[in-house]
Design an enzyme around this catalytic site. Sequence first.
Site, PDB file in Angstrom:
ATOM      1  N   ARG A 226       0.898  -1.280  -0.287  1.00 56.86           N
ATOM      2  CA  ARG A 226       0.108  -0.045  -0.248  1.00 56.86           C
ATOM      3  C   ARG A 226       1.016   1.351  -0.449  1.00 56.86           C
ATOM      4  O   ARG A 226       1.541   1.297   0.806  1.00 56.86           O
ATOM      5  CB  ARG A 226      -0.588  -0.007   1.258  1.00 56.86           C
ATOM      6  CG  ARG A 226      -1.954  -0.799   1.539  1.00 56.86           C
ATOM      7  CD  ARG A 226      -2.974  -0.483   0.235  1.00 56.86           C
ATOM      8  NE  ARG A 226      -4.325  -1.739   0.216  1.00 56.86           N
ATOM      9  CZ  ARG A 226      -4.722  -2.953  -0.914  1.00 56.86           C
ATOM     10  NH1 ARG A 226      -3.723  -2.949  -1.499  1.00 56.86           N
ATOM     11  NH2 ARG A 226      -5.562  -3.032  -0.110  1.00 56.86           N
ATOM     12  N   HIS A 274      -2.019   0.572  -9.997  1.00 55.39           N
ATOM     13  CA  HIS A 274      -2.677  -0.159  -8.908  1.00 55.39           C
ATOM     14  C   HIS A 274      -3.193  -1.018  -9.732  1.00 55.39           C
ATOM     15  O   HIS A 274      -4.408  -1.776  -9.562  1.00 55.39           O
ATOM     16  CB  HIS A 274      -3.522   0.288  -8.132  1.00 55.39           C
ATOM     17  CG  HIS A 274      -3.893  -0.157  -6.667  1.00 55.39           C
ATOM     18  ND1 HIS A 274      -4.143   0.125  -5.282  1.00 55.39           N
ATOM     19  CD2 HIS A 274      -3.783  -1.833  -6.616  1.00 55.39           C
ATOM     20  CE1 HIS A 274      -4.577  -0.834  -3.947  1.00 55.39           C
ATOM     21  NE2 HIS A 274      -4.164  -2.402  -5.230  1.00 55.39           N
TER      22      HIS A 274
HETATM   23  P1  NAP Z   1      -1.950 -11.930   4.214  1.00 56.29           P
HETATM   24  O1  NAP Z   1      -2.000 -13.008   4.506  1.00 56.29           O
HETATM   25  O2  NAP Z   1      -2.632 -11.199   5.634  1.00 56.29           O
HETATM   26  O3  NAP Z   1      -0.126 -11.619   5.065  1.00 56.29           O
HETATM   27  C1  NAP Z   1       0.788 -10.879   5.602  1.00 56.29           C
HETATM   28  C2  NAP Z   1       1.779 -10.605   5.973  1.00 56.29           C
HETATM   29  O4  NAP Z   1       2.437  -9.570   6.034  1.00 56.29           O
HETATM   30  C3  NAP Z   1       1.741 -11.590   6.748  1.00 56.29           C
HETATM   31  O5  NAP Z   1       3.133 -12.785   6.573  1.00 56.29           O
HETATM   32  C4  NAP Z   1       1.981 -11.108   7.901  1.00 56.29           C
HETATM   33  O6  NAP Z   1       3.038 -11.909   9.184  1.00 56.29           O
HETATM   34  C5  NAP Z   1       2.882  -9.617   7.063  1.00 56.29           C
HETATM   35  N1  NAP Z   1       2.495  -8.722   8.012  1.00 56.29           N
HETATM   36  C6  NAP Z   1       1.684  -7.876   8.995  1.00 56.29           C
HETATM   37  N2  NAP Z   1       2.401  -7.370   9.645  1.00 56.29           N
HETATM   38  C7  NAP Z   1       2.924  -6.818   9.766  1.00 56.29           C
HETATM   39  C8  NAP Z   1       4.449  -6.088  10.024  1.00 56.29           C
HETATM   40  N3  NAP Z   1       3.531  -5.393  11.748  1.00 56.29           N
HETATM   41  N4  NAP Z   1       6.018  -7.022  10.715  1.00 56.29           N
HETATM   42  C9  NAP Z   1       6.233  -7.679  10.023  1.00 56.29           C
HETATM   43  N5  NAP Z   1       5.533  -8.537   9.103  1.00 56.29           N
HETATM   44  C10 NAP Z   1       3.634  -7.586   8.173  1.00 56.29           C
HETATM   45  O7  NAP Z   1      -1.773 -11.229   3.334  1.00 56.29           O
HETATM   46  P2  NAP Z   1      -1.381 -11.256   1.817  1.00 56.29           P
HETATM   47  O8  NAP Z   1      -2.764 -12.058   0.862  1.00 56.29           O
HETATM   48  O9  NAP Z   1      -0.240 -11.566   1.297  1.00 56.29           O
HETATM   49  O10 NAP Z   1      -2.014  -9.869   1.167  1.00 56.29           O
HETATM   50  C11 NAP Z   1      -0.790  -8.938   1.324  1.00 56.29           C
HETATM   51  C12 NAP Z   1      -0.936  -7.306   1.130  1.00 56.29           C
HETATM   52  O11 NAP Z   1      -0.881  -7.255  -0.067  1.00 56.29           O
HETATM   53  C13 NAP Z   1      -2.799  -6.910   0.857  1.00 56.29           C
HETATM   54  O12 NAP Z   1      -2.822  -6.442   2.027  1.00 56.29           O
HETATM   55  C14 NAP Z   1      -2.309  -6.091   0.400  1.00 56.29           C
HETATM   56  O13 NAP Z   1      -1.897  -4.522   0.771  1.00 56.29           O
HETATM   57  C15 NAP Z   1      -1.160  -6.263  -0.913  1.00 56.29           C
HETATM   58  N6  NAP Z   1      -1.985  -6.092  -1.996  1.00 56.29           N
HETATM   59  C16 NAP Z   1      -1.401  -5.145  -3.099  1.00 56.29           C
HETATM   60  C17 NAP Z   1      -1.578  -5.413  -4.307  1.00 56.29           C
HETATM   61  C18 NAP Z   1      -1.408  -5.078  -5.078  1.00 56.29           C
HETATM   62  O14 NAP Z   1      -2.669  -5.474  -6.377  1.00 56.29           O
HETATM   63  N7  NAP Z   1      -0.617  -3.539  -5.468  1.00 56.29           N
HETATM   64  C19 NAP Z   1      -2.600  -6.882  -4.920  1.00 56.29           C
HETATM   65  C20 NAP Z   1      -2.949  -7.993  -3.617  1.00 56.29           C
HETATM   66  C21 NAP Z   1      -2.524  -7.682  -2.257  1.00 56.29           C
HETATM   67  P3  NAP Z   1       2.297 -13.214  10.064  1.00 56.29           P
HETATM   68  O15 NAP Z   1       2.351 -13.994   8.881  1.00 56.29           O
HETATM   69  O16 NAP Z   1       3.533 -13.077  10.982  1.00 56.29           O
HETATM   70  O17 NAP Z   1       1.095 -12.176  10.174  1.00 56.29           O
HETATM   71  C1  GLV Z   2      -5.337  -5.306  -4.164  1.00 55.52           C
HETATM   72  O1  GLV Z   2      -4.957  -3.860  -3.516  1.00 55.52           O
HETATM   73  C2  GLV Z   2      -5.961  -5.898  -3.326  1.00 55.52           C
HETATM   74  O2  GLV Z   2      -5.871  -5.542  -2.036  1.00 55.52           O
HETATM   75  O3  GLV Z   2      -6.233  -7.045  -4.106  1.00 55.52           O
END
Ligand code: NAP
Ligand code: GLV
Length: 311
Positions: A226, A274
């Site tokens: 983000r 994005h």
């Molecule tokens: P997720 O499964 O909830 O995984 C989040 C990861 O971040 C976990 O490993 C978590 O640690 C870690 N984390 C959270 N807070 C932290 C902190 N303070 N310090 C260190 N690590 C931390 O999420 P996801 O599905 O992989 O998605 C991640 C993010 O990608 C989304 O929230 C979004 O912001 C971004 N995203 C962007 C796009 C785009 O198009 N640009 C698309 C999709 C997602 P733990 O394993 O210890 O809980």
């Molecule tokens: C995109 O930014 C998502 O969170 O899936």
Amino acid sequence: MRCAVISRKFDLRSYYGKALAKIADRIESIDHPVTDGAEAVRIALAWHPHPDAFERYPNLKAVCTIGAGADNVLACPSLPPHVNVVRVVDPAQAEMMAGFVAWHVIWHQRKFATYMQQQRDRIWRRLEQRPASDVPVSILGYGKIGERVATQLAGLGFPVNVWSRTPKSAAPGLRAFAGRNGLFAMLAETEVLVNLLPLTPETRGLIDAEVFSAMKHGGYLIQTGRGEQMVEADLLAALENGQLSGASLDVFAVEPLPADHIFWHHPQILMTPHDACDVSFTAVANTLVATAAAIEAGEIPPHAVDRSRGY
Ligand code: NAP
Ligand code: GLV
């Protein structure tokens, strides 16, 4: 089950129209503001909701997002504390992100920005190349998406480090780090830094001058979490002083990026709007159906975020 469809940024009903039509026997979706029968609304599909959106629905039990990150819904001031917020977990989205990140890592590794410039200047010159094994990549966030991205990069031969909030045993071939000390130990071995963190109070502003200066000189940032997680002025300074050689930015603190923003024409920045990856229509529809079923059964819906930790 009646579902309010809420967004102040996108026309969700026309975008997801076909997918919503397929589940119409289970989910009756109506655009916000629902005027007739708002008390019958038990779920919502929301992305960047209006600040007062949820005041209208006294019997709301869950809000489903259309993405992996739920931050924009969690930040809504009218979201009642007892309502579950459900994010989409879609392996196809993780796969698309893995391809996006791999492309940008290779863009940096193989010096393709220089080749593009050489083509414009009609210069035929081979550049010195390094194997993937010489380019360590670190991923902030080892969740559903970070995990897939890490495996993909390791398969391409890059040394891969992953960082999470809680300690993890990483898959074979990856090195896992956790917590603030772990972050700086990892950064010392980082040429390319990939951000895949959820936006929370802890991750807001995390990617700053201190982080850039702990990386290898001439490193590269791939910003796909983000926008609010990165300090823009610190990125510009790191590009200016050579600590970073470039950055790929997909997310921004203000979206759309204002027309007069310096990033638009910065020679070391590659931008996408994005669009690193999409959630499939089917995944959104399936999330709504699974959420409705859980509510009917009196259960917590699958993929409900932990509201106390913010993801
Ligand atoms: P997720 O499964 O909830 O995984 C989040 C990861 O971040 C976990 O490993 C978590 O640690 C870690 N984390 C959270 N807070 C932290 C902190 N303070 N310090 C260190 N690590 C931390 O999420 P996801 O599905 O992989 O998605 C991640 C993010 O990608 C989304 O929230 C979004 O912001 C971004 N995203 C962007 C796009 C785009 O198009 N640009 C698309 C999709 C997602 P733990 O394993 O210890 O809980
Ligand atoms: C995109 O930014 C998502 O969170 O899936």
